[in-house]
Scaffold this motif. Structure first.
Motif, PDB file in Angstrom:
ATOM      1  N   ILE A 144       0.833  -1.202   0.000  1.00  0.00           N
ATOM      2  CA  ILE A 144       0.000   0.000   0.000  1.00  0.00           C
ATOM      3  C   ILE A 144       0.875   1.262   0.000  1.00  0.00           C
ATOM      4  O   ILE A 144       0.535   2.260  -0.633  1.00  0.00           O
ATOM      5  CB  ILE A 144      -0.975  -0.012   1.206  1.00  0.00           C
ATOM      6  CG1 ILE A 144      -1.870   1.227   1.233  1.00  0.00           C
ATOM      7  CG2 ILE A 144      -0.272  -0.121   2.521  1.00  0.00           C
ATOM      8  CD1 ILE A 144      -3.175   1.051   0.579  1.00  0.00           C
ATOM      9  N   GLU A 145       2.019   1.198   0.682  1.00  0.00           N
ATOM     10  CA  GLU A 145       2.869   2.392   0.749  1.00  0.00           C
ATOM     11  C   GLU A 145       3.446   2.739  -0.622  1.00  0.00           C
ATOM     12  O   GLU A 145       3.677   3.899  -0.932  1.00  0.00           O
ATOM     13  CB  GLU A 145       3.987   2.203   1.780  1.00  0.00           C
ATOM     14  CG  GLU A 145       3.498   2.158   3.213  1.00  0.00           C
ATOM     15  CD  GLU A 145       2.749   3.421   3.639  1.00  0.00           C
ATOM     16  OE1 GLU A 145       3.069   4.508   3.126  1.00  0.00           O
ATOM     17  OE2 GLU A 145       1.824   3.311   4.468  1.00  0.00           O
ATOM     18  N   GLU A 146       3.669   1.700  -1.431  1.00  0.00           N
ATOM     19  CA  GLU A 146       4.133   1.975  -2.795  1.00  0.00           C
ATOM     20  C   GLU A 146       2.998   2.519  -3.644  1.00  0.00           C
ATOM     21  O   GLU A 146       3.202   3.397  -4.485  1.00  0.00           O
ATOM     22  CB  GLU A 146       4.680   0.699  -3.448  1.00  0.00           C
ATOM     23  CG  GLU A 146       6.128   0.438  -3.136  1.00  0.00           C
ATOM     24  CD  GLU A 146       6.588  -0.878  -3.716  1.00  0.00           C
ATOM     25  OE1 GLU A 146       6.229  -1.181  -4.881  1.00  0.00           O
ATOM     26  OE2 GLU A 146       7.299  -1.606  -3.004  1.00  0.00           O
ATOM     27  N   LEU A 147       1.825   1.986  -3.381  1.00  0.00           N
ATOM     28  CA  LEU A 147       0.661   2.438  -4.147  1.00  0.00           C
ATOM     29  C   LEU A 147       0.412   3.922  -3.900  1.00  0.00           C
ATOM     30  O   LEU A 147       0.007   4.654  -4.799  1.00  0.00           O
ATOM     31  CB  LEU A 147      -0.571   1.623  -3.743  1.00  0.00           C
ATOM     32  CG  LEU A 147      -1.819   1.823  -4.584  1.00  0.00           C
ATOM     33  CD1 LEU A 147      -1.589   1.330  -5.997  1.00  0.00           C
ATOM     34  CD2 LEU A 147      -3.007   1.098  -3.977  1.00  0.00           C
ATOM     35  N   LYS A 148       0.705   4.343  -2.665  1.00  0.00           N
ATOM     36  CA  LYS A 148       0.477   5.745  -2.332  1.00  0.00           C
ATOM     37  C   LYS A 148       1.399   6.654  -3.120  1.00  0.00           C
ATOM     38  O   LYS A 148       1.116   7.831  -3.312  1.00  0.00           O
ATOM     39  CB  LYS A 148       0.690   5.973  -0.838  1.00  0.00           C
ATOM     40  CG  LYS A 148      -0.471   5.497  -0.011  1.00  0.00           C
ATOM     41  CD  LYS A 148      -0.206   5.762   1.449  1.00  0.00           C
ATOM     42  CE  LYS A 148      -1.338   5.184   2.279  1.00  0.00           C
ATOM     43  NZ  LYS A 148      -0.960   5.113   3.691  1.00  0.00           N
ATOM     44  N   GLU A 149       2.532   6.117  -3.530  1.00  0.00           N
ATOM     45  CA  GLU A 149       3.485   6.937  -4.279  1.00  0.00           C
ATOM     46  C   GLU A 149       3.514   6.562  -5.750  1.00  0.00           C
ATOM     47  O   GLU A 149       4.371   7.022  -6.493  1.00  0.00           O
ATOM     48  CB  GLU A 149       4.882   6.780  -3.647  1.00  0.00           C
ATOM     49  CG  GLU A 149       4.910   7.373  -2.259  1.00  0.00           C
ATOM     50  CD  GLU A 149       6.177   7.045  -1.488  1.00  0.00           C
ATOM     51  OE1 GLU A 149       7.003   6.283  -2.008  1.00  0.00           O
ATOM     52  OE2 GLU A 149       6.312   7.550  -0.363  1.00  0.00           O
ATOM     53  N   TYR A 150       2.566   5.719  -6.136  1.00  0.00           N
ATOM     54  CA  TYR A 150       2.521   5.227  -7.504  1.00  0.00           C
ATOM     55  C   TYR A 150       2.221   6.359  -8.477  1.00  0.00           C
ATOM     56  O   TYR A 150       2.762   6.410  -9.574  1.00  0.00           O
ATOM     57  CB  TYR A 150       1.436   4.151  -7.592  1.00  0.00           C
ATOM     58  CG  TYR A 150       1.284   3.487  -8.923  1.00  0.00           C
ATOM     59  CD1 TYR A 150       2.097   2.418  -9.284  1.00  0.00           C
ATOM     60  CD2 TYR A 150       0.302   3.911  -9.824  1.00  0.00           C
ATOM     61  CE1 TYR A 150       1.949   1.795 -10.500  1.00  0.00           C
ATOM     62  CE2 TYR A 150       0.148   3.286 -11.046  1.00  0.00           C
ATOM     63  CZ  TYR A 150       0.976   2.232 -11.386  1.00  0.00           C
ATOM     64  OH  TYR A 150       0.822   1.606 -12.594  1.00  0.00           O
ATOM     65  N   ALA A 151       1.377   7.267  -8.058  1.00  0.00           N
ATOM     66  CA  ALA A 151       0.977   8.354  -8.956  1.00  0.00           C
ATOM     67  C   ALA A 151       1.007   9.679  -8.213  1.00  0.00           C
ATOM     68  O   ALA A 151       0.961   9.712  -6.982  1.00  0.00           O
ATOM     69  CB  ALA A 151      -0.429   8.095  -9.485  1.00  0.00           C
ATOM     70  N   ILE A 152       1.118  10.767  -8.977  1.00  0.00           N
ATOM     71  CA  ILE A 152       0.979  12.082  -8.372  1.00  0.00           C
ATOM     72  C   ILE A 152      -0.029  12.883  -9.181  1.00  0.00           C
ATOM     73  O   ILE A 152      -0.261  12.612 -10.358  1.00  0.00           O
ATOM     74  CB  ILE A 152       2.321  12.853  -8.294  1.00  0.00           C
ATOM     75  CG1 ILE A 152       2.988  12.895  -9.673  1.00  0.00           C
ATOM     76  CG2 ILE A 152       3.235  12.264  -7.262  1.00  0.00           C
ATOM     77  CD1 ILE A 152       4.156  13.836  -9.718  1.00  0.00           C
ATOM     78  N   GLY A 153      -0.617  13.815  -8.501  1.00  0.00           N
ATOM     79  CA  GLY A 153      -1.605  14.653  -9.171  1.00  0.00           C
ATOM     80  C   GLY A 153      -0.986  15.995  -9.546  1.00  0.00           C
ATOM     81  O   GLY A 153      -0.268  16.607  -8.757  1.00  0.00           O
ATOM     82  N   LEU A 154      -1.214  16.421 -10.783  1.00  0.00           N
ATOM     83  CA  LEU A 154      -0.725  17.724 -11.228  1.00  0.00           C
ATOM     84  C   LEU A 154      -1.938  18.583 -11.543  1.00  0.00           C
ATOM     85  O   LEU A 154      -2.854  18.137 -12.236  1.00  0.00           O
ATOM     86  CB  LEU A 154       0.120  17.582 -12.497  1.00  0.00           C
ATOM     87  CG  LEU A 154       1.302  16.611 -12.451  1.00  0.00           C
ATOM     88  CD1 LEU A 154       1.961  16.514 -13.825  1.00  0.00           C
ATOM     89  CD2 LEU A 154       2.313  17.053 -11.406  1.00  0.00           C
ATOM     90  N   SER A 155      -1.949  19.817 -11.043  1.00  0.00           N
ATOM     91  CA  SER A 155      -3.036  20.689 -11.477  1.00  0.00           C
ATOM     92  C   SER A 155      -2.498  22.066 -11.839  1.00  0.00           C
ATOM     93  O   SER A 155      -1.577  22.577 -11.200  1.00  0.00           O
ATOM     94  CB  SER A 155      -4.146  20.756 -10.436  1.00  0.00           C
ATOM     95  OG  SER A 155      -3.595  20.937  -9.158  1.00  0.00           O
ATOM     96  N   GLY A 156      -3.078  22.611 -12.882  1.00  0.00           N
ATOM     97  CA  GLY A 156      -2.638  23.897 -13.387  1.00  0.00           C
ATOM     98  C   GLY A 156      -3.450  24.244 -14.608  1.00  0.00           C
ATOM     99  O   GLY A 156      -4.497  23.638 -14.859  1.00  0.00           O
ATOM    100  N   SER A 157      -2.957  25.168 -15.393  1.00  0.00           N
ATOM    101  CA  SER A 157      -3.704  25.526 -16.597  1.00  0.00           C
ATOM    102  C   SER A 157      -3.576  24.403 -17.622  1.00  0.00           C
ATOM    103  O   SER A 157      -2.601  23.652 -17.629  1.00  0.00           O
ATOM    104  CB  SER A 157      -3.160  26.818 -17.182  1.00  0.00           C
ATOM    105  OG  SER A 157      -1.892  26.572 -17.746  1.00  0.00           O
ATOM    106  N   SER A 158      -4.587  24.268 -18.465  1.00  0.00           N
ATOM    107  CA  SER A 158      -4.624  23.170 -19.417  1.00  0.00           C
ATOM    108  C   SER A 158      -3.359  23.088 -20.257  1.00  0.00           C
ATOM    109  O   SER A 158      -2.792  22.011 -20.457  1.00  0.00           O
ATOM    110  CB  SER A 158      -5.831  23.321 -20.337  1.00  0.00           C
ATOM    111  OG  SER A 158      -6.995  23.202 -19.590  1.00  0.00           O
ATOM    112  N   ASP A 159      -2.896  24.240 -20.754  1.00  0.00           N
ATOM    113  CA  ASP A 159      -1.710  24.243 -21.618  1.00  0.00           C
ATOM    114  C   ASP A 159      -0.502  23.688 -20.885  1.00  0.00           C
ATOM    115  O   ASP A 159       0.226  22.838 -21.392  1.00  0.00           O
ATOM    116  CB  ASP A 159      -1.402  25.677 -22.078  1.00  0.00           C
ATOM    117  CG  ASP A 159      -2.484  26.164 -23.021  1.00  0.00           C
ATOM    118  OD1 ASP A 159      -3.230  25.302 -23.535  1.00  0.00           O
ATOM    119  OD2 ASP A 159      -2.581  27.387 -23.216  1.00  0.00           O
TER     120      ASP A 159
END
Lengths: 123, 248, 300
Positions: free
Chosen positions: C213-228
Motif C-alpha cells: 500500500i505504501e508503494e501504491l500511495k506513491e505510484y501516482a501524483i496529481g498535477l493541477s494547473g492551466s490546461s496548456d
C-alpha cells in the motif's frame, strides 16, 4: 496524531514522530525505540508501514539494529536529525514560500519582513 | 509462522453430526406432529370386515400402526430432500467441511433420524392400543402378543425401510442441486409413469418393486436388500455431489 | 511461505468469465486488501480460495493444496461475508459454541468479549439481526476463529461508521497478537488502507496491480494547473486520469516516474503537485469507459 488524508505518507509521519521524540529526549541515546508492533498498535496502522518508518531512520543512521532486540537510538541521532531537518525540511518549506511568493508577486524583502514579523510574534 | 491444523475426516464428520443434530431439531418436532396425526387416522382402523352368520352379526376392525409407519417413511423422504436444499447446505458449509464430510454426516444424521422414527412408530402401536381401549366402544379387543425380540426386529426392519426412503429422497435432492430442472422432471416422470405404464400395462412395476422389499419374509434377506439399496442410493448421491460447488 | 498461489486462474460462469488468467501470489501473514469495482471478480476469487467453487482452468493453491473440496484448506480458512447462513434453530451463543468446536484455534474469550462489547443478546437468532448487526456478528466469527487464512468479503456491509472503526481496530489488534494471512475485499479503500500491508487490485477478473500500500500511495501524483501547462508536462508520460476543472484548469493523475529534479521544475513552473490517494487511484485505474460520469451528461 497520524494524518490519513494522504497528504503525507504514514511511514514518513511515523519516522518524523520518532525523530521528534528523540529531539524531545523521550528516546535517549542507546535506548530501544518502539517496535513496529508497538507503533502499529499505537497509531492503528499496519506493522509493515511502521517497519518502513523505522527502516528509513535506520538507513539514515539515526537508529541502529541490535540483532533480535530491535532498533536503538544511535549516538549521532540528534545531530543527524537536526541536520536533515535543516537541509531538507526547512529548505523544502522555504522553497514553497519562495514559489508561493513568486506566484503572488511578493518581493523578497517583503517575505523576509513577514518572517521577522512571525518570529517577533513567537517571542 | 502460523501453525496449520490438519483434522481427520472422522473428527470433522463427528463434529458435523453434533452440529446437525442441534440444528435439525425441527425435524424431530415435525416427526412427533406427523406421527400423532397418523395415530388419529389409525383409530379408524386400517381394515374392516363384517358379516352375519345366522342370528349373529359381527364386525371386525383391524388396527395397526401401518399408517404411522407410512407417514414416517414419507417424512424421512422429505427430510432427505430438504437436507439438500440451499438453506441446509449453506448451514453445512459455514464451518469446516468438504463435500465428503458433509455427505457422510448427512447420511449418519438420516440414519439416526430413521432409527428414532422407527422406534417411535413401533412404540406408537402401544399408544394405539391404549387409545382404542379407551375410545373405542368395541366389545372385544384381540391383541397380537409381541415378544421383545419381535419388537426389536420390527424396529430394525422399520428403521431400514425409513432409511431406504431417505436414501431415495437424498438422491433426488442431490439431483435437484445438480440441476434445478430435476425438480420438475422427477415428479413429471414419476406421475407419467404411474398414469401411462402402471395403469395401462399388465406389468405393475411399482407394485413388483414394493413386493420385492416389503413382502420379504426373511429378516436377513430384508436387511441385506434394504441396506444394499440404500447404500447404492447414497453412494450415487455422494458421487454426484462431490463435483458440485456450494453457495451458488 | 506462500499462502495463496494462483496461476492463469480462470473461472467461467456460463458464458461470462468472472476470472480470466489471474496470476497472483500472496505471502503469509500479510493483510491484503482486495479491491475492484462491482463485478470485477472479487467474490469469485475469494470463494475459489475458500474451496466453495471450483476453478474452470489454471491452477490455484492455498497452503499448497487445491482448495476445492479440501478438508485441510477448509480447516485453516474462514470465509466471512454477509450471506453467512446459520441454522435458525441455534441462538447466537450456540453458534459461537458450535464454531469453537470446528476451529482448533478458536478464542472463546475473545468471541465473548466482542459479543458483549457489541451488546449482542445470547438468546437472539441470527436471522432476526439487522443487516449491520449480522455483519458485526459474522466478523466476530471471522476474528475468533483465528484461521491461518482469514477471508472477509465486504465485511462492513451495513455497519455504521463507529462499528466499522471498531472492526478495523479489532482486526489490527488481533492480527498484531496473532499474525495470520488476512484478505479483505472492499470497494472502499480509504477507510481500510491504514490496516493494509498489500493491495491487490483486480479488474475484469485479472490482476491489475499487486503491491504494498505504501508503494501504491506513491505510484501516482496529481498535477493541477492551466490546461496548456498540464498538457505540456503529460504529453509523453503515463497518464492515469485527467479531469478538466473550470474553464481552463486541468487536473492530471500521472504515474510517478519523475526524478526529484523534474518535480522541482514542474513545481517551479507553477503547477501544483499533490499526492493521489490509493482509493482515488484505484478508481482511476479501473475506469472502464473513457472519461467520467460527466461525459454522460455533456453530449456537446
Amino acid at each position: 496524531m497520524i494524518n490519513t488524508d494522504g497528504t503525507k505518507p504514514i511511514y514518513i509521519q511515523i519516522s518524523e514522530w520518532i525523530e521528534t521524540e528523540i529531539l524531545n529526549g523521550n528516546f535517549e541515546k542507546d535506548k530501544k525505540v518502539h517496535s513496529q508492533y508497538k507503533l502499529a498498535e499505537m497509531f492503528n496502522i499496519n506493522p509493515a508501514t511502521a517497519a518502513k518508518g523505522l527502516n528509513i531512520l535506520f538507513e539514515q543512521e539515526i537508529l541502529y539494529n541490535k540483532r533480535g532486540l530491535g532498533k536503538f537510538v544511535s549516538t549521532d541521532a540528534r545531530r543527524i536529525i537536526l541536520d536533515k531537518r535543516k537541509n531538507q525540511t526547512l529548505k523544502g518549506l522555504i522553497q514553497e514560500v519562495v514559489l508561493e511568493s513568486e506566484r503572488l508577486d511578493v518581493s523578497e524583502e517583503e517575505v523576509i519582513e513577514m518572517i521577522k514579523l512571525v518570529k517577533g510574534d513567537a517571542k | 509462522m502460523m501453525s496449520l491444523t490438519d483434522p481427520s475426516l472422522a473428527v470433522v464428520v463427528r463434529k458435523q453430526i453434533q452440529f446437525k443434530m442441534k440444528s435439525c431439531i425441527g425435524m424431530f418436532s415435525t416427526l412427533i406432529v406427523l406421527q400423532l396425526i397418523a395415530l388419529v387416522f389409525s383409530f379408524g382402523g386400517t381394515g374392516m370386515m363384517g358379516g352375519t352368520r345366522s342370528s349373529l352379526e359381527y364386525e371386525m376392525n383391524y388396527y395397526s400402526a401401518d399408517i404411522i409407519l407410512v407417514f414416517t417413511m414419507l417424512w424421512a423422504f422429505i427430510n432427505a430432500i430438504l437436507i439438500k436444499t440451499k438453506d441446509y447446505r449453506e448451514d453445512d458449509f459455514v464451518f469446516v467441511t468438504n463435500r465428503v464430510s458433509s455427505n457422510l454426516s448427512n447420511i449418519v444424521l438420516l440414519l439416526i433420524v430413521s432409527i428414532v422414527g422407527a422406534i417411535t412408530a413401533m412404540l406408537s402401536s402401544y399408544l394405539l392400543r391404549i387409545g382404542i381401549y379407551f375410545f373405542s366402544d368395541n366389545k372385544e379387543i384381540i391383541y397380537t402378543e409381541v415378544e421383545f425380540l419381535e419388537l426389536l426386529t420390527g424396529i430394525i426392519a422399520a428403521g431400514l425401510f425409513i432409511f431406504l426412503f431417505s436414501g431415495l429422497g437424498y438422491i433426488i435432492g442431490t439431483l435437484v442441486q445438480l440441476n434445478k430442472t430435476f425438480a420438475f422432471i422427477i415428479p413429471v416422470v414419476f406421475l407419467g409413469f404411474i398414469f401411462l405404464v402402471e395403469m395401462s400395462s399388465e406389468v405393475h412395476l411399482l407394485l413388483e418393486i414394493g413386493k420385492f422389499y416389503f413382502n420379504e419374509e426373511s429378516f436377513w434377506l430384508l436387511t441385506s436388500k434394504t441396506i444394499m439399496t440404500s447404500g447404492l442410493l447414497f453412494t450415487a448421491a455422494m458421487l454426484v455431489s462431490n463435483r458440485l460447488e456450494v453457495k451458488q | 511461505m506462500k499462502v495463496v498461489e494462483c496461476n492463469e486462474l480462470t473461472k467461467e460462469h456460463g458464458q461470462r468469465k468472472a476470472l480470466s488468467n489471474l496470476s497472483v501470489t500472496i505471502e503469509e501473514n500479510k493483510i491484503t486488501g482486495l479491491i475492484g469495482r462491482n463485478g470485477s471478480g472479487k467474490t469469485t476469487l475469494l470463494k475459489i480460495l475458500a474451496g466453495f467453487w471450483a476453478e474452470s482452468s489454471g491452477q490455484v493453491n492455498v497452503f499448497s493444496n487445491r482448495p476445492f473440496n479440501s478438508l485441510f484448506v477448509s480447516a485453516n480458512t474462514v470465509f466471512v461475508d454477509d450471506q453467512m447462513n446459520f441454522p435458525t434453530a441455534l441462538t447466537l451463543k450456540e453458534i459461537l459454541e458450535q464454531a469453537s468446536k470446528f476451529y482448533e484455534k478458536w478464542d472463546m474469550d475473545l468471541a465473548l468479549r466482542l459479543f458483549d462489547y457489541f451488546s449482542f443478546d445470547s438468546k437472539q437468532i441470527h436471522n432476526n439481526l439487522s443487516k449491520g448487526n449480522r455483519s458485526t456478528f459474522n466478523m466476530i466469527i471471522g476474528l475468533a476463529s483465528r484461521c491461518a487464512l482469514t477471508i472477509f468479503d465486504e465485511p462492513t456491509t451495513g455497519m455504521d461508521a463507529a462499528v466499522r472503526k471498531d472492526f478495523y481496530r479489532a482486526l489490527l489488534k488481533d492480527y498484531l497478537a496473532h499474525p495470520r494471512s488476512i484478505i479483505i475485499s472492499s470497494h472502499y479503500l480509504d477507510e481500510l488502507e491504514v490496516v493494509l500491508e498489500d493491495v491487490l487490485l483486480i479488474e475484469e477478473g485479472s490482476n491489475l496491480l499487486h503491491m504494498p500500500i505504501e508503494e501504491l500511495k506513491e505510484y501516482a501524483i496529481g498535477l493541477s494547473g492551466s490546461s496548456d501547462q498540464i498538457d505540456g508536462w503529460i504529453s509523453d508520460i503515463d497518464v492515469v486520469h485527467t479531469n478538466t476543472v473550470g474553464l481552463d484548469s486541468k487536473y492530471a493523475a500521472v504515474k510517478n516516474d519523475f526524478t526529484g529534479e523534474a518535480l522541482e521544475q514542474i513545481k517551479r513552473s507553477g503547477v501544483q503537485v499533490s499526492s493521489v490517494s490509493p482509493g482515488d487511484l484505484c478508481v482511476y485505474l479501473t475506469q472502464t469507459t473513457t472519461g467520467g460520469i460527466d461525459d454522460v451528461f455533456d453530449r456537446s
